[in-house]
Design a protein around this motif. Structure first.
Motif, short mmCIF file in Angstrom:
data_model
loop_
_atom_site.label_atom_id
_atom_site.label_comp_id
_atom_site.label_asym_id
_atom_site.label_seq_id
_atom_site.Cartn_x
_atom_site.Cartn_y
_atom_site.Cartn_z
N LYS A 15 0.84 -1.20 0.00
CA LYS A 15 0.00 0.00 0.00
C LYS A 15 0.88 1.26 0.00
CE LYS A 15 -3.66 2.58 0.62
NZ LYS A 15 -4.55 2.90 -0.48
N MET A 16 1.91 1.26 0.83
CA MET A 16 2.78 2.44 0.89
C MET A 16 3.50 2.66 -0.44
SD MET A 16 5.45 3.40 3.80
CE MET A 16 6.30 4.95 3.79
N MET A 17 3.95 1.59 -1.08
CA MET A 17 4.61 1.72 -2.37
C MET A 17 3.65 2.24 -3.43
SD MET A 17 7.72 1.12 -1.82
CE MET A 17 8.33 1.04 -3.49
N GLN A 18 2.39 1.82 -3.39
CA GLN A 18 1.39 2.32 -4.33
C GLN A 18 1.18 3.82 -4.15
OE1 GLN A 18 -2.13 0.03 -3.57
NE2 GLN A 18 -1.39 -1.77 -4.67
N VAL A 19 1.08 4.25 -2.91
CA VAL A 19 0.88 5.68 -2.62
C VAL A 19 2.09 6.48 -3.09
CG1 VAL A 19 0.64 7.38 -0.76
CG2 VAL A 19 -0.70 5.27 -0.69
N LEU A 20 3.29 6.03 -2.75
CA LEU A 20 4.49 6.75 -3.14
C LEU A 20 4.66 6.75 -4.66
CD1 LEU A 20 6.98 5.57 -0.38
CD2 LEU A 20 5.75 7.75 -0.52
N GLN A 21 4.30 5.67 -5.33
CA GLN A 21 4.40 5.61 -6.78
C GLN A 21 3.51 6.67 -7.44
OE1 GLN A 21 6.55 3.68 -8.54
NE2 GLN A 21 5.86 4.82 -10.34
N ALA A 30 7.53 13.93 -7.47
CA ALA A 30 8.78 13.19 -7.63
C ALA A 30 9.97 13.92 -7.02
CB ALA A 30 9.03 12.91 -9.10
N GLU A 31 9.94 15.25 -7.04
CA GLU A 31 11.07 16.04 -6.54
C GLU A 31 10.84 16.61 -5.14
OE1 GLU A 31 13.98 16.14 -8.09
OE2 GLU A 31 13.09 14.84 -9.62
#
Length: 76
Positions: A15-21, A30-31
């Protein structure tokens, strides 16, 4: 009796990776500089936190020395 609430927010790694993606899909996200915000009035002995919210906010400070956006990770 304790004076705290149990979080209903549960972030798995997926879930965290999906949000960060999702944040990486825009240049601003991104920056952005990442910042963790601890709860006010927390017990100073508290060492572990649950993630409450992840959001992108505009930095109100202006000038070349400051980032325009910040990715805020709010914990509880």
């Amino acid at each position: 009796m304790s004076n705290y609430s149990i979080s209903v927010h549960r972030y798995t790694v997926n879930k965290m990776m999906q949000v960060l993606q999702r944040f990486t899909e825009s240049e601003e996200g991104a920056e952005a500089t990442v910042q963790m915000v601890l709860p006010e009035g927390r017990n100073p002995l508290q060492k572990e936190f649950n993630i409450k919210e992840i959001k992108l906010v505009e930095n109100k400070l202006i000038g070349p020395a400051y980032d325009k956006y910040r990715l805020m990770i709010l914990v509880e």
